[in-house]
Design a protein around this motif. Sequence first.
Motif, PDB file in Angstrom:
ATOM      1  N   THR A 237       0.844  -1.192   0.000  1.00  0.00           N
ATOM      2  CA  THR A 237       0.000   0.000   0.000  1.00  0.00           C
ATOM      3  C   THR A 237       0.877   1.239   0.000  1.00  0.00           C
ATOM      4  O   THR A 237       2.050   1.190   0.372  1.00  0.00           O
ATOM      5  CB  THR A 237      -0.934   0.027   1.216  1.00  0.00           C
ATOM      6  OG1 THR A 237      -0.143  -0.055   2.421  1.00  0.00           O
ATOM      7  CG2 THR A 237      -1.910  -1.136   1.182  1.00  0.00           C
ATOM      8  N   GLN A 248      -5.681   2.260  -4.236  1.00  0.00           N
ATOM      9  CA  GLN A 248      -5.364   1.019  -4.947  1.00  0.00           C
ATOM     10  C   GLN A 248      -4.225   0.273  -4.252  1.00  0.00           C
ATOM     11  O   GLN A 248      -3.299   0.877  -3.730  1.00  0.00           O
ATOM     12  CB  GLN A 248      -4.959   1.327  -6.390  1.00  0.00           C
ATOM     13  CG  GLN A 248      -5.993   2.107  -7.181  1.00  0.00           C
ATOM     14  CD  GLN A 248      -7.203   1.267  -7.526  1.00  0.00           C
ATOM     15  OE1 GLN A 248      -7.121   0.046  -7.607  1.00  0.00           O
ATOM     16  NE2 GLN A 248      -8.334   1.917  -7.726  1.00  0.00           N
ATOM     17  N   GLN A 249      -4.308  -1.047  -4.274  1.00  0.00           N
ATOM     18  CA  GLN A 249      -3.245  -1.880  -3.700  1.00  0.00           C
ATOM     19  C   GLN A 249      -2.382  -2.444  -4.822  1.00  0.00           C
ATOM     20  O   GLN A 249      -2.876  -2.740  -5.906  1.00  0.00           O
ATOM     21  CB  GLN A 249      -3.828  -3.020  -2.868  1.00  0.00           C
ATOM     22  CG  GLN A 249      -2.783  -3.788  -2.060  1.00  0.00           C
ATOM     23  CD  GLN A 249      -3.410  -4.770  -1.088  1.00  0.00           C
ATOM     24  OE1 GLN A 249      -4.490  -5.265  -1.324  1.00  0.00           O
ATOM     25  NE2 GLN A 249      -2.716  -5.054   0.013  1.00  0.00           N
ATOM     26  N   PHE A 272       1.365  -0.794  -9.557  1.00  0.00           N
ATOM     27  CA  PHE A 272       0.097  -0.276  -9.048  1.00  0.00           C
ATOM     28  C   PHE A 272      -0.802   0.155 -10.198  1.00  0.00           C
ATOM     29  O   PHE A 272      -0.344   0.817 -11.143  1.00  0.00           O
ATOM     30  CB  PHE A 272       0.338   0.952  -8.147  1.00  0.00           C
ATOM     31  CG  PHE A 272       0.799   0.625  -6.766  1.00  0.00           C
ATOM     32  CD1 PHE A 272      -0.098   0.549  -5.718  1.00  0.00           C
ATOM     33  CD2 PHE A 272       2.138   0.393  -6.518  1.00  0.00           C
ATOM     34  CE1 PHE A 272       0.336   0.246  -4.432  1.00  0.00           C
ATOM     35  CE2 PHE A 272       2.579   0.086  -5.249  1.00  0.00           C
ATOM     36  CZ  PHE A 272       1.672   0.014  -4.195  1.00  0.00           C
ATOM     37  N   PRO A 273      -2.089  -0.169 -10.136  1.00  0.00           N
ATOM     38  CA  PRO A 273      -3.027   0.431 -11.100  1.00  0.00           C
ATOM     39  C   PRO A 273      -3.141   1.921 -10.832  1.00  0.00           C
ATOM     40  O   PRO A 273      -2.978   2.375  -9.690  1.00  0.00           O
ATOM     41  CB  PRO A 273      -4.345  -0.302 -10.809  1.00  0.00           C
ATOM     42  CG  PRO A 273      -4.195  -0.868  -9.432  1.00  0.00           C
ATOM     43  CD  PRO A 273      -2.737  -1.102  -9.209  1.00  0.00           C
ATOM     44  N   ASN A 274      -3.429   2.681 -11.873  1.00  0.00           N
ATOM     45  CA  ASN A 274      -3.515   4.136 -11.739  1.00  0.00           C
ATOM     46  C   ASN A 274      -4.652   4.677 -12.600  1.00  0.00           C
ATOM     47  O   ASN A 274      -4.448   5.495 -13.496  1.00  0.00           O
ATOM     48  CB  ASN A 274      -2.171   4.768 -12.156  1.00  0.00           C
ATOM     49  CG  ASN A 274      -2.063   6.229 -11.778  1.00  0.00           C
ATOM     50  OD1 ASN A 274      -2.632   6.678 -10.782  1.00  0.00           O
ATOM     51  ND2 ASN A 274      -1.333   7.000 -12.571  1.00  0.00           N
TER      52      ASN A 274
END
Length: 372
Positions: A237, A248-249, A272-274
């Motif tokens: 995180t 988002q994790q 990480f998704p963004n």
Amino acid sequence: MASRICSLKAPVAPRAVLWSAALLLVSGAAFAQAPVRVGVVPAEKKEVTQGADFVGRVDAVEKVEIRARVKGYLQAVKFTEGQAVDVGDPLYEIEPDLFQADVEQAQGALERAEASKTLAEIQLKRAEELLAKQAGTAVQRDQAAASDQQAGGEVLSAKANLATAKINLGYASITSPIKGRIGLTNVTAGNVVGPDSGVLATIVSEAPMYVTFPISQREFMRVTGDAKASLDNVGVTLGFSDGTTYAQQGKVSFVDVKVDRATDTIALRALFPNPDNVLKDGQLVRVRLASDAPKSMIVVPQSALLADKDGVYVFVVEDGKAVVRRVKTGAEAGNGVAVLDGLAGGEMVVVEGLTNIRPGAAVTASPVQSGS
């Protein structure tokens, strides 16, 4: 008469001083015995996820520095700074006239070379026919063959020059090689640009994003264990400088193959998704690695912790008095901190009124909300 007055008043002063001193002693003793009001919370056992915090930096998965590959007059800048771009979108236009002229010149040279090749082939065929009829010589046939080979080489060279000219003409139109967002332009229309002009602009991809962070070998072993497969059970995180947490994790996608000898750390990289473009390339973030297996541990509020030259301690209330307990702390748990050693659980820990108490002082304890 004067001496009589003095003799009468002399014993009065000592009695007044003694009386005042007695009053001070009585009032001081009463003040010392008055208990101090403090707020307490119980040291409770809670499920705590083991983990550790590190400092990391956000990196774009793709990053491209746009440079001019040919020299020429910059005719146009075809984008707005900060806009999203896709693969093939036009960015810069270098005046193409000179490069188009080079293409036409190379095309003409190729046609001349091909004509010479055709003539050389005809002459070689004629020389071979004359030699077969014994009307020519072998020398003439060999000379014609050499001329044919030379003409073939000139054709290849002309084709290469034409291909180079076309490539340079293509370089006059600079397009985006990736999908992402483009930054500031370092040049404007009207300038002469070339390979030595440096970076014209930078494009970075926005989703997903990497976060790279160093972790000591000791922490790596504690959080993830010895086997690399255990990384699948480690959540990642992010926290920002304003104290907020990224929604988002991420997951660890890379562990460096070597240890930095200067710092004894291993570089890890998480993906990480963004989706909302919250993460920016180069951004400094707080990275937290946490195992998926929580443990039952004693937790106290951070406001209860005090420190001196001997370490960290808390005050607990025992038999109406403030008692010092030395503790060893672990991971954060919400607004609290896990206690690894020093408390057994159930102790009433002082969180309010700490500035007014000392070890052994009498206290009156009142429960307060822990908020942890």
